[in-house]
Design a protein around this motif. Structure first.
Motif, mmCIF file in Angstrom:
data_model
loop_
_atom_site.group_PDB
_atom_site.id
_atom_site.type_symbol
_atom_site.label_atom_id
_atom_site.label_comp_id
_atom_site.label_asym_id
_atom_site.label_seq_id
_atom_site.Cartn_x
_atom_site.Cartn_y
_atom_site.Cartn_z
ATOM 1 N N MET A 1 0.704 -1.228 0.043
ATOM 2 C CA MET A 1 0.086 0.032 -0.056
ATOM 3 C C MET A 1 0.773 1.271 -0.045
ATOM 4 S SD MET A 1 -3.383 -0.952 2.287
ATOM 5 C CE MET A 1 -2.583 -1.450 3.663
ATOM 6 N N HIS A 2 2.037 1.121 0.787
ATOM 7 C CA HIS A 2 2.946 2.348 0.913
ATOM 8 C C HIS A 2 3.242 2.726 -0.551
ATOM 9 C CE1 HIS A 2 6.391 4.785 2.222
ATOM 10 N NE2 HIS A 2 7.180 4.152 1.094
ATOM 11 N N VAL A 3 3.722 1.650 -1.454
ATOM 12 C CA VAL A 3 4.337 1.813 -2.677
ATOM 13 C C VAL A 3 3.098 2.348 -3.602
ATOM 14 C CG1 VAL A 3 5.182 0.528 -5.065
ATOM 15 C CG2 VAL A 3 5.983 -0.190 -2.433
ATOM 16 N N ILE A 4 2.006 1.808 -3.761
ATOM 17 C CA ILE A 4 0.836 2.288 -4.377
ATOM 18 C C ILE A 4 0.370 3.875 -4.020
ATOM 19 C CG2 ILE A 4 -1.565 1.804 -4.955
ATOM 20 C CD1 ILE A 4 -0.758 -1.046 -4.605
ATOM 21 N N VAL A 5 0.374 4.020 -2.797
ATOM 22 C CA VAL A 5 -0.032 5.542 -2.302
ATOM 23 C C VAL A 5 0.947 6.527 -2.862
ATOM 24 C CG1 VAL A 5 -0.361 6.905 -0.203
ATOM 25 C CG2 VAL A 5 -1.377 4.718 -0.719
ATOM 26 N N THR A 6 2.489 6.045 -2.543
ATOM 27 C CA THR A 6 3.772 7.051 -2.565
ATOM 28 C C THR A 6 3.801 7.199 -4.097
ATOM 29 O OG1 THR A 6 5.317 5.291 -2.224
ATOM 30 C CG2 THR A 6 4.580 6.616 -0.218
ATOM 31 N N GLU A 7 3.714 6.086 -4.757
ATOM 32 C CA GLU A 7 3.913 6.264 -6.439
ATOM 33 C C GLU A 7 2.802 6.898 -7.115
ATOM 34 O OE1 GLU A 7 6.073 3.135 -7.998
ATOM 35 O OE2 GLU A 7 7.336 2.864 -6.403
ATOM 36 N N GLY A 8 1.645 7.060 -6.178
ATOM 37 C CA GLY A 8 0.194 7.685 -6.856
ATOM 38 C C GLY A 8 -0.242 6.607 -7.704
ATOM 39 N N LEU A 9 -0.006 5.346 -7.540
ATOM 40 C CA LEU A 9 -0.492 4.356 -8.579
ATOM 41 C C LEU A 9 -2.150 3.917 -8.253
ATOM 42 C CD1 LEU A 9 2.687 2.164 -8.552
ATOM 43 C CD2 LEU A 9 1.917 3.611 -10.325
ATOM 44 N N TYR A 10 -2.500 4.395 -7.293
ATOM 45 C CA TYR A 10 -3.895 4.124 -6.683
ATOM 46 C C TYR A 10 -4.946 4.977 -7.716
ATOM 47 C CZ TYR A 10 -3.920 8.532 -4.320
ATOM 48 O OH TYR A 10 -3.910 9.919 -3.979
ATOM 49 N N ASP A 11 -6.241 4.239 -7.560
ATOM 50 C CA ASP A 11 -7.295 4.758 -8.497
ATOM 51 C C ASP A 11 -7.953 6.037 -7.750
ATOM 52 O OD1 ASP A 11 -9.803 5.394 -9.587
ATOM 53 O OD2 ASP A 11 -10.105 2.981 -10.036
ATOM 54 N N LYS A 12 -7.233 7.261 -8.210
ATOM 55 C CA LYS A 12 -7.679 8.451 -7.579
ATOM 56 C C LYS A 12 -8.875 8.936 -7.628
ATOM 57 C CE LYS A 12 -2.786 10.113 -8.006
ATOM 58 N NZ LYS A 12 -1.871 9.681 -9.100
ATOM 59 N N GLU A 13 -9.453 8.651 -8.777
ATOM 60 C CA GLU A 13 -11.103 9.068 -9.153
ATOM 61 C C GLU A 13 -11.875 8.413 -8.049
ATOM 62 O OE1 GLU A 13 -11.355 9.599 -13.849
ATOM 63 O OE2 GLU A 13 -13.139 8.670 -12.788
ATOM 64 N N TYR A 14 -11.712 6.969 -7.919
ATOM 65 C CA TYR A 14 -12.569 6.111 -7.154
ATOM 66 C C TYR A 14 -12.350 6.431 -5.528
ATOM 67 C CZ TYR A 14 -14.252 1.509 -5.314
ATOM 68 O OH TYR A 14 -14.730 0.649 -4.691
ATOM 69 N N VAL A 15 -10.944 6.687 -5.132
ATOM 70 C CA VAL A 15 -10.861 6.998 -3.794
ATOM 71 C C VAL A 15 -11.375 8.254 -3.458
ATOM 72 C CG1 VAL A 15 -8.805 7.603 -2.210
ATOM 73 C CG2 VAL A 15 -8.724 5.736 -3.967
ATOM 74 N N ALA A 16 -11.153 9.316 -4.440
ATOM 75 C CA ALA A 16 -11.748 10.649 -4.077
ATOM 76 C C ALA A 16 -13.105 10.687 -4.022
ATOM 77 C CB ALA A 16 -11.380 11.521 -5.173
ATOM 78 N N ALA A 17 -13.838 9.699 -4.830
ATOM 79 C CA ALA A 17 -15.332 9.864 -4.755
ATOM 80 C C ALA A 17 -15.984 8.925 -3.708
ATOM 81 C CB ALA A 17 -15.857 9.056 -6.023
ATOM 82 N N HIS A 18 -15.204 7.833 -3.238
ATOM 83 C CA HIS A 18 -15.752 7.030 -2.278
ATOM 84 C C HIS A 18 -15.170 6.869 -0.989
ATOM 85 C CE1 HIS A 18 -18.445 5.691 -5.487
ATOM 86 N NE2 HIS A 18 -17.628 5.480 -5.977
#
Lengths: 310, 735, 174
Positions: free
Chosen positions: B269-286
């Motif tokens: 999760m650290h890698v995915i968050v720090t490298e900005g690899l997560y689904d930003k739209e989805y996370v922002a929305a939900h």
């Protein structure tokens, strides 16, 4: 590093093949012995020895009948579906050495019987008038007698060979996969037969002759073994591994000590000395040859089942 | 003697195969002769039902040939099995023919556990039970009777006991198995993972299995979808101390140190968050609380995780990026048996959070929203309201347990707090092997006035009972309708295929008779189960007759993914995906999961790990002759190198001794490259000590016997069981 | 028969299905699973194979049978045993390099029959029909459009012990 796990657990083949136990080696031995005896007695017939009061002519065919029947009983005991044994004789499968063998065995019985008729021993004369009449007829036709001799030699050879051919056709067992196997069984059978006659005859001439013959067969057997093992050792990995079972593997002690040492080398030495009149002829050498022959069959059958491809 | 094992198989086209009639062959008792088979017609009849070897309830079609049960195959109309059963289901005939089956009701004649019985009639058995239940009600109250059940067959008995007045019902599958996972997901998404799991494996482009041995764990639909994913070239990532079957399909196999999964998840999760690899739209929305969540991840670098897990930092990064590449069709599988170390809810929450980052909840290749058919329940009279609350979780000691805690009931039975439990009903769950620390279970049992066990085989728990009620196997009985929550709505029927060979009865019959004996007959307004089923089917606008012919009736497909229009609702306090959980914080727990290092095994010992075989189901199939022929004993997996050093080779027999000096039965060694040197592994369900299980008695060893230590999860009461260490001892043959 | 070892999970469903379909006696296997592992932990490779009689095109078991009990069926080249002709000499068991045969408790040689009784009714063999991973395929190798032919044309595959010269007809996709 390979790790192979299989979930199969079939009796008789897992963890290694063990389909044949004592019945097959016993048959191979008795069959080989009978084959050798047929060849020897056939040879004597051809040589006209039947005209003399020679033991070989009198009783060898009878003994062959007994030995062969004993062997075939062992074979029958090995079958798992005994009530169907007659199915061997409702067909002939040209690709199956076992089918060849079953018919050869069938033809051997009349051949041996005819051989017994050439010179019926005194104690049996008069028992079955029909046999006496046939015997008399045969003796009037020397050509027929000669043919019986040839027939016995021929069928004896086939009998001594086919078991080796049978085993060598089972390609899945690398140890048996040798073109020399039939020769090995044949020579071993001849040697056992010669030793057998040497053992039971009380005729000096026969004893000497057969001892010399046995020496010849034993020497030939050593060369055949050499060829057999060399052939395996120069073949593929699985064949090399199979040969190694005998040479330095789990079967090595029995092979070297009992089969080669006490079954061939020792009796050969004793008999060479005996025929050169350095020692007396005793039962020891021929008994060793016979025991060695039986042990050889056991080793080949058991080690062969142990050998495998993958 | 197995009636189907000696069969003359002649020609291939032969139509007649002589069968030593199963009924007659199994009858080994006195008095009552076996009943003739129900269907004596010649030829083959195919009768649909649904399986009960495990709890998946796959639709099956059983074939009866000349009156005898021949084989069981999948029902092509069944969405769960899609026409193919798993090996246990295919081997279901063995349950019917099992010579070790329970045959008649039993009442014990000596002390509990002595395994000495007298056969009684059903009336006698019910009279005994009812007497005891009346006594308990009079002295303690009806709340002092508890029920442990596993599987759909417990429904009717639960109904009777609810009518009796107890609130105490538990399934061991919560605290001992999937509970931590469901709670972890609830805390994050507001919903359970469910059973069958709501995972869209077949559409996943990247499937992550961390502590899941799918493929050996034989949940039919899951394995079928797993094969689809593998076959379509999905990237498989497996983290497991053992090179499982799934690991052999993986592009990335991570040989993780046992107990450190949470470190790996946090690092991912650290890698995915720090490298900005997560689904930003989805996370922002939900998402709720994402920033605080991200803060907490700051120290969980791959370099930090490396010495904990043994997985190299670059591998952690590469696999994290791989997961992210395929989002949102990346599924980090929640697993099934999650009760490992006592921090399992938080670990499962981490899995949920990882999925949330990748946006897979509610989407294709991730998690779908299950649907079910609308089949009303039967309109029963209202149950009496229990005077006392449930006993398993007094004062909500485990604040986030939303199902009953089986080991909590056990504890109350031992201590008498908050109130005594004096009676246990046990349906289809071998508590001796299911609950950790066997001595505790036995201690609890000794405090009971009544122990009733309903089972099909004389299991260990049945050996401790006062009354044993033999149930007919699923192929011999009707059962409740299966109205599943799955990819599409359907209803399935279980109906008899063959007769029960002895005096075994179905659960619904037992429940009804017991109710009548207790004077609660008015809770069973229907005279037999067919009336019950017909009522429910009619109320749903469906035909029982049609269901009897087809076995399954499917409803119209419904949208199950967000982009199809399925509702995606987060039942959390914030109404969103809780990356940061205020409710956890308020209750004094970590709002974002935090890693605790597990204790290492003492030198010379190994961590004991256990799992499943695809041919067995818990500890209930080892006397099934078909399945035991596949595997009749378990093995202890030891790393090949370690084995060599200990002078052990495959095929040797050893005993395992745990940290509390408990010694197992002898077990065969499997020296293999497929496992880490610091742990050993065995399949659960063997080492039976019940003498009635003649075919399984003392074959292999029991892992559950060695689980004497467990760590309770403070959030929901789950019992972490991977905390036992064993040494390898020379074999000791037991009498 | 074509079997996809990539999809196979070695669950033994094929073994159980064969057992119940064909009433194979307890303790005997017509088919089985082989887990073939190479390498050293953790760098390992495992191929999982569902194995059975390969119904070879050049079957040593048929060649060696003295009674003709072992024969090639006129449909599909399937190798079968006529129990009424089998004498139980076990030559075929010795001849088979795959360990595919066994002696049935009733005395005759037995093995996988490719469920010819099902095939002749248009069904797949029991093992193929049950496989939950759908990794097994059965069909006409002579038909270029059949599933088996298409798979062989498009995927890497191998047979067991090609060096034995038996020309086996079960192909393992890798």
């Amino acid at each position: 590093m390979q790790e192979l796990t299989i979930t199969r657990h079939n009796e008789l083949i897992d963890p290694m093949l063990h389909i044949w136990s004592w019945q097959i080696p016993v048959y191979l031995f008795l069959g080989g012995l009978a084959a050798g005896i047929m060849i020897i007695s056939g040879w004597f017939v051809l040589q006209g020895q039947y005209k003399k009061n020679v033991f070989s002519c009198f009783y060898l065919p009878h003994i062959s009948l007994v030995l062969l029947s004993g062997g075939m009983t062992a074979l029958f005991l090995d079958l798992e579906h005994k009530l169907y044994v007659w199915r061997l004789y409702t067909t002939f499968q040209v690709t199956s050495p076992m089918s060849w063998g079953s018919w050869i065995l069938l033809m051997i019985y009349p051949a041996l019987w005819l051989n017994t008729l050439i010179r019926i021993p005194e104690r049996f004369q008069g028992r079955i008038p029909f046999f006496d009449r046939l015997s008399a007829e045969l003796n009037r036709r020397p050509v027929l007698i000669k043919n019986i001799g040839i027939l016995n030699m021929l069928l004896g050879t086939l009998l001594g060979m086919y078991t080796g051919v049978l085993l060598s056709s089972l390609g899945a067992r690398p140890l048996w996969n040798s073109a020399m196997l039939w020769m090995l069984f044949l020579v071993s059978g001849l040697s056992a037969a010669a030793a057998f006659v040497h053992l039971i005859t009380d005729d000096q001439y026969e004893r000497e002759l057969l001892a010399k013959a046995d020496n010849g067969f034993l020497t030939l057997e050593l060369f055949v073994f050499g060829g057999f093992l060399t052939g395996l050792l120069t073949s593929s990995r699985v064949h090399i591994e199979a040969a190694r079972l005998l040479l330095d593997g789990p079967f090595a002690p029995v092979f070297w000590v009992l089969v080669i040492g006490m079954g061939i080398l020792l009796p050969l030495t004793i008999q060479l000395l005996a025929v050169n009149h350095k020692v007396k002829h005793t039962a020891l050498a021929p008994l060793l040859v016979l025991a060695g022959g039986l042990t050889l069959r056991f080793v080949i059958v058991y080690a062969g089942q142990f050998s495998h491809w993958s | 003697m197995s009636s189907f094992s000696r069969r003359k198989f002649l020609k291939i086209s032969a139509a007649t195969v002589t069968v030593a009639a199963g009924a007659a062959a199994c009858a080994k008792g006195p008095a009552t002769p076996a009943k003739p088979p129900r269907r004596t017609a010649k030829g083959v009849q195919r009768i649909p039902t649904y399986c009960d070897i495990c709890f998946w309830k796959c639709g099956a079609i059983a074939s009866v040939r000349d009156g005898a049960l021949w084989k069981v195959e999948g029902n092509p109309e069944d969405p769960l099995s899609r026409g193919r059963l798993c090996p246990r289901g295919t081997g279901g005939v063995g349950a019917h023919y099992d010579p070790d089956r329970l045959k008649r009701p039993l009442i014990r004649t000596h002390d509990r556990g002595r395994d000495e019985w007298k056969e009684v009639s059903w009336d006698e058995a019910f009279a005994y039970i009812a007497n005891k239940m009346h006594a308990i009600k009079a002295t303690y109250g009806p709340e002092s009777v508890a029920m442990f059940a596993h599987g759909i067959g417990g429904n009717f008995l639960k109904h009777t006991l609810k009518a009796y007045g107890t609130p105490n019902f538990a399934a061991p599958s919560f605290a001992q198995c999937r509970g931590p996972r469901d709670v972890g997901f609830r805390l994050t998404f507001g919903e359970d993972v469910g059973s069958p799991e709501r995972t869209d494996i077949k559409n996943a482009r990247c499937l992550v299995l961390i502590g899941s041995h799918l493929g050996e764990n034989m949940h039919n639909s899951q394995v079928q979808e797993f094969a689809e994913a593998v076959g379509s070239g999905a990237t498989i990532i497996v983290a497991d101390p053992r090179f499982s079957v799934a690991a052999s399909k993986a592009k990335h196999y991570l040989p993780i140190k046992p107990g450190t999964d949470l470190a790996l998840l946090l690092a991912w999760m650290h890698v995915i968050v720090t490298e900005g690899l997560y689904d930003k739209e989805y996370v922002a929305a939900h998402g709720f609380g994402f920033d605080q969540f991200a803060e907490r991840l700051a120290t969980c670098t791959p370099e930090w995780a490396y010495p904990e897990t043994g997985i190299e930092p670059e591998t952690i990064r590469a696999t994290a990026r791989e997961m992210a590449r395929h989002k949102p069709s990346t599924l980090v599988h929640p697993g099934r048996h999650a009760a490992w170390y006592g921090d399992d809810t938080q670990r499962s929450r981490a899995i949920a959070l990882l999925n949330a980052l990748l946006g897979s909840w509610g989407r294709k290749g991730g998690f779908y929203t299950p649907v079910s058919m609308d089949v009303p329940g039967y309109p029963y009279p209202a149950y009496p309201k229990p005077a006392k609350p449930m006993v398993d979780n007094p004062g909500k000691r485990y604040p986030f347990a939303h199902e009953a805690i089986s080991t909590g009931i056990r504890e109350a039975t031992i201590t008498g707090n908050p109130y005594p439990i004096k009676g246990w009903f046990v349906y289809a769950t071998n508590l001796i092997q299911a609950l950790p620390n066997e001595p505790e279970t036995i201690k609890a049992i000794q405090n009971l006035d009544l122990l009733v066990v309903v089972d099909v085989i004389p299991s260990e728990i049945a050996g401790w009972a006062d009354v044993v009620l033999p149930e007919s196997v699923y192929l011999e009985r009707f059962d409740d309708l299966n109205v599943e929550w799955f990819r599409e709505p359907f209803v399935a029927l279980r109906q008899p295929v063959v007769d029960a060979p002895h005096d075994q009865k179905p659960n619904w019959w037992m429940a009804k008779k017991l109710a009548e004996t207790l004077g609660l007959g008015h809770y069973y307004p229907w005279k037999d189960i067919e009336e019950y089923l017909d009522h429910r089917m009619t109320a749903a606008g469906l035909s029982l007759a049609e269901l009897r012919t087809r076995g399954i009736i499917r409803g119209a497909p419904q949208p199950i993914f967000a982009d199809e229009g399925a509702p995606v609702v987060f039942g959390t306090p914030s109404g969103k995906i809780e990356f940061y959980s205020l409710q956890l914080e308020k209750a004094g727990f970590d709002p974002v999961p935090m890693y605790t290092r597990p204790t290492d095994p003492p030198p010379g010992s190994f961590r004991l790990l256990f799992g499943r075989s695809p041919v067995h189901s818990f500890s209930r199939t080892q006397t099934n002759r078909v399945l035991s022929d596949m595997m009749d004993e378990n093995e202890v997996w030891i790393n090949a190198d370690m084995a060599r050093r200990m002078d052990l080779k495959s095929g040797d027999y050893v005993c395992l001794k745990n940290q509390d000096q408990v010694v197992s039965n002898r077990i065969r060694v499997k020296a293999t490259e497929r496992i880490r040197p610091d742990c050993v592994y065995m399949v659960h369900g063997f080492g039976h000590t019940a003498r009635g299980l003649r075919h399984a008695y003392q074959k292999g060893a029991s892992d559950s016997q060695l689980v004497t230590r467990y760590v309770t999860d403070p959030l929901m009461g789950g019992t972490g069981m991977n905390v036992n260490f064993v040494t390898i001892e020379p074999e000791v043959t037991r009498g | 028969m074509v079997i996809d070892t990539v999809r196979c999970v070695g669950c033994m469903d094929c073994v159980v299905a064969c057992k119940t379909e064909n009433q194979v006696p307890e303790g005997f296997n017509r088919d089985w699973i082989a887990y073939d592992v190479t390498g050293t932990f953790p760098t390992l490779h495992m191929e999982i194979r569902s194995e059975r009689c390969n119904h070879c095109d050049s079957p040593p078991c048929v060649y060696c049978c003295p009674t003709g009990a072992s024969h090639v069926h006129d449909v599909g080249g399937v190798v079968l045993v006529d129990a009424d002709k089998c004498i139980g000499c076990k030559g075929c068991i010795a001849a088979c390099p795959y360990g595919a045969r066994f002696i049935h408790p009733d005395g005759y040689a037995d093995k996988c029959t490719f469920c010819i009784h099902r095939v002749e009714q248009g069904l797949d063999p029991a093992c193929v029909a049950v496989c939950p991973t759908r990794c097994m395929h059965f069909g006409d190798l002579d038909d270029p459009n059949s599933a088996v032919s298409t798979l062989l044309a498009s995927r890497n595959h191998h047979v067991l012990m090609p060096e034995a010269g038996t020309k086996p007809r079960i192909f393992y996709l890798t």
